[in-house]
Design a protein around this motif. Structure first.
Motif, short mmCIF file in Angstrom:
data_model
loop_
_atom_site.label_atom_id
_atom_site.label_comp_id
_atom_site.label_asym_id
_atom_site.label_seq_id
_atom_site.Cartn_x
_atom_site.Cartn_y
_atom_site.Cartn_z
N THR A 120 44.96 43.27 44.62
CA THR A 120 44.59 42.03 43.25
C THR A 120 43.39 41.43 43.62
N PHE A 123 40.28 43.94 42.19
CA PHE A 123 40.42 44.79 40.81
C PHE A 123 40.96 43.28 40.35
N SER A 124 40.35 42.34 39.19
CA SER A 124 41.60 42.34 38.71
C SER A 124 41.55 42.18 37.13
N GLY A 125 42.22 42.52 36.47
CA GLY A 125 43.14 42.79 34.87
C GLY A 125 41.09 43.09 34.04
N GLY A 126 40.46 41.76 34.06
CA GLY A 126 39.32 41.32 33.42
C GLY A 126 38.95 40.00 33.21
N PRO A 129 40.85 41.36 28.38
CA PRO A 129 42.52 41.97 28.73
C PRO A 129 43.41 40.46 29.39
N THR A 130 43.02 39.63 30.10
CA THR A 130 43.32 38.64 31.15
C THR A 130 43.41 37.85 29.44
N LEU A 133 45.90 38.62 26.64
CA LEU A 133 47.19 38.38 27.63
C LEU A 133 47.93 36.72 27.23
#
Length: 302
Positions: A120, A123-126, A129-130, A133
């Motif tokens: 993490t 690489f993050s979820g972006g 997407p965050t 969420l």
């Protein structure tokens, strides 16, 4: 016969270079602070023209007067204090137990979990997407949208883990377990009281980060009454820029009025920056001893 170590010419040159470097670094850090303080109490015309470059000119307290009279700034100040206190508490509640668990060699699967943590960092979820969420969790336009997504920093977990590995003797843990101490009680009653340096370091790191944060609030908050101080300051800067760039066919009186608003906005800007910076500067001296000790132990050993 002197027992002191004799310095060579190279040592003297190296020492002189160090003094010069430290002095230049001091000037680089100190000058912006002096400039902001001077600009916050100087005539905006003197600041805009460049006549004021170090010491105050045309001293006025109009900026601070406007700050103390502006309810939005005080609301933002209160929100920032709330987000910082709650956010830092959540950060510590997540970071310290995770770091202690990763430091225990008897923790099954710690290498796997540590590898997952490390992923993490790169690489993050972006952002999209965050955002989705946070929206699906029903945290939009609430304090938790600002606090929860940044609940832990993997780098801070690694630093804290290194501290626990190098500073908490394994024999102490074994002795406590022999006496019937549970893992939770061991962590709360023995490990945490011995970990004040790293707790102070993490509290300062997270606290400063939460205090200066504005991007999460910009993305997730819609209610101006919940904006932190940094977002209020951003609005002031944007309005000042718009006033400065407002051109077109306008008469002299309108131009003068816009000029006056731009000058007041500039004055308020510097005053707000000073007001927003004072709490962090005031708290740091009380944590300095723990901060230096924690950083050295957490980064040099291990």
């Amino acid at each position: 016969m002197s027992s002191g170590i004799r310095e060579t010419e190279r040592d003297k040159i190296f020492l002189a270079c160090n003094y010069i470097y430290v002095f230049l670094a001091f000037l680089i850090v100190f000058y912006p602070l002096v400039y902001m303080i001077s600009a916050s109490v100087s005539d905006p015309k003197e600041v805009a023209s460049g006549a004021m470059w170090l010491w105050p000119k045309g001293i006025t307290l109009e900026g601070y007067k406007r700050v103390f009279e502006n309810s939005n700034i005080w609301t933002g100040y209160g929100n920032t204090i709330l987000y910082t206190v709650v956010g830092t508490a959540v950060n510590l509640l997540v970071t310290l137990p995770a770091a202690y668990a990763m430091s225990r060699k008897d923790f099954v699967g710690r290498n796997f979990f540590m590898a997952m943590f490390m992923v993490t960092m790169f690489f993050s979820g972006g952002l999209v997407p965050t955002y989705l969420l946070v929206k699906q969790l029903g945290m939009m336009n609430t304090m938790w949208a600002v606090v929860v997504p940044s609940a832990a920093s993997i780098w801070n977990i690694i630093v804290s883990r290194t501290f626990f590995q190098s500073s908490i003797p394994k024999e102490l843990q074994e002795a406590a377990q022999i006496d019937g101490c549970t893992n939770m009680r061991l962590f709360l009653k023995i490990v945490l009281p011995l970990s004040m340096p790293i707790i102070a370091v993490m509290a300062l790191y997270y606290g400063v980060g939460n205090w200066n944060s504005y991007f999460s609030a910009l993305i997730y908050l819609n209610d101006a009454g919940k904006y932190p101080l940094q977002l209020v300051l951003r609005q002031i800067l944007v309005l000042q820029e718009m006033a400065a760039q407002g051109g077109g066919a306008i008469d002299t009186s309108t131009a003068a009025a816009m000029n006056s608003k731009a000058e007041i906005a500039a004055l308020v800007k510097y005053a707000v920056i000073i007001v927003a910076t004072v709490p962090v500067i005031a708290i740091y001296p009380f944590l300095q001893r723990y901060f230096v000790q924690g950083v050295m132990i957490g980064s040099v050993k291990g």
